[in-house]
Design an enzyme around this catalytic site. Sequence first.
Site, short mmCIF file in Angstrom:
data_model
loop_
_atom_site.label_atom_id
_atom_site.label_comp_id
_atom_site.label_asym_id
_atom_site.label_seq_id
_atom_site.Cartn_x
_atom_site.Cartn_y
_atom_site.Cartn_z
N THR A 110 -9.71 1.50 -18.47
CA THR A 110 -10.65 1.06 -19.55
C THR A 110 -10.84 -0.65 -19.49
O THR A 110 -9.80 -1.04 -18.74
CB THR A 110 -10.06 1.35 -21.04
OG1 THR A 110 -9.10 0.69 -21.29
CG2 THR A 110 -10.19 2.93 -21.06
N LEU B 162 -6.38 -3.90 -20.83
CA LEU B 162 -5.40 -3.72 -19.84
C LEU B 162 -4.28 -2.48 -19.74
O LEU B 162 -3.71 -2.54 -20.98
CB LEU B 162 -4.58 -5.05 -19.56
CG LEU B 162 -3.52 -5.16 -18.46
CD1 LEU B 162 -4.39 -4.78 -17.18
CD2 LEU B 162 -2.75 -6.47 -18.63
N HIS C 222 0.60 2.73 -12.99
CA HIS C 222 1.25 1.61 -13.76
C HIS C 222 2.83 1.87 -13.73
O HIS C 222 3.21 3.02 -14.20
CB HIS C 222 0.84 1.19 -15.07
CG HIS C 222 1.48 0.03 -15.90
ND1 HIS C 222 1.23 -1.18 -15.42
CD2 HIS C 222 2.32 0.14 -16.70
CE1 HIS C 222 1.95 -2.08 -16.20
NE2 HIS C 222 2.48 -1.46 -17.07
N GLY D 187 0.79 -1.31 0.09
CA GLY D 187 -0.05 0.05 -0.05
C GLY D 187 0.84 1.33 0.10
O GLY D 187 0.51 2.24 0.41
N MET E 292 -3.65 -6.20 -7.70
CA MET E 292 -3.19 -7.06 -8.59
C MET E 292 -4.35 -7.93 -8.98
O MET E 292 -4.32 -9.26 -8.73
CB MET E 292 -2.10 -8.00 -8.15
CG MET E 292 -1.01 -6.87 -7.58
SD MET E 292 -0.46 -5.96 -8.72
CE MET E 292 0.50 -7.02 -9.87
N ARG E 293 -5.40 -7.32 -9.65
CA ARG E 293 -6.36 -8.21 -10.07
C ARG E 293 -6.90 -7.47 -11.39
O ARG E 293 -6.94 -6.34 -11.51
CB ARG E 293 -7.69 -8.20 -9.08
CG ARG E 293 -7.46 -8.78 -7.76
CD ARG E 293 -7.39 -10.03 -7.74
NE ARG E 293 -8.32 -11.24 -8.32
CZ ARG E 293 -8.28 -12.30 -8.70
NH1 ARG E 293 -7.21 -12.82 -8.86
NH2 ARG E 293 -9.39 -12.76 -9.40
#
Length: 191
Positions: free
Chosen positions: A145, A148, A113, A12, A94-95
């Site tokens: 969106t 990915l 990212h 986090g 992480m999904r």
Amino acid sequence: MKNIVILISGSGSNMAAIVRAAEQGRWAERLNTRVAAVLSNRADAQGLALAQAHGIATAVLDHKAFAHRDAFDAALMAEIDRHAPALVLLAGFMRILTPAFVAHYAGRLLNIHPSLLPAFPGLNTHQRALDAGCQFVGATVHQVTTELDHGGILAQAVVPVLPGDTADTLAVRVLSQEHLIYPQAVAHFLA
């Protein structure tokens, strides 16, 4: 008051940077905004304790407890919606999210990212950049969106590749830039 819900899966650190920026920048007074909740798909996510220490509501929804991705995302949406979010932030979550989830939060779902998108979407970005011979890497804050690591770019930070760099050394330097640009992009988005 505009509520922010942050989704994490681990330490986090980006969430912590946003919480610090919100407190130091007086987002509640200046932007009528607060971090209302931090949610994780992992009970052992270290960031949950930090959020709790700042008086932020937390919840865990273990994705492994659901038969399929659609069921998990539906439960996650219900938990997020309890906080009436103006903005949902992915901060090391992480999904991969379903199209229904992304559509539900269209226009108010952001991600950070660790690459200069559109280069190197997905995982292992630093090693892939080194393998490609890149002289610069970086981080991107973007709208989410269904594709990915695509969507409108809100902010980027550039980090030079130094002689002897490894994926790990790059990751540390890029992360320090993520901690700067994510809170800035969020504040600008909400202003």
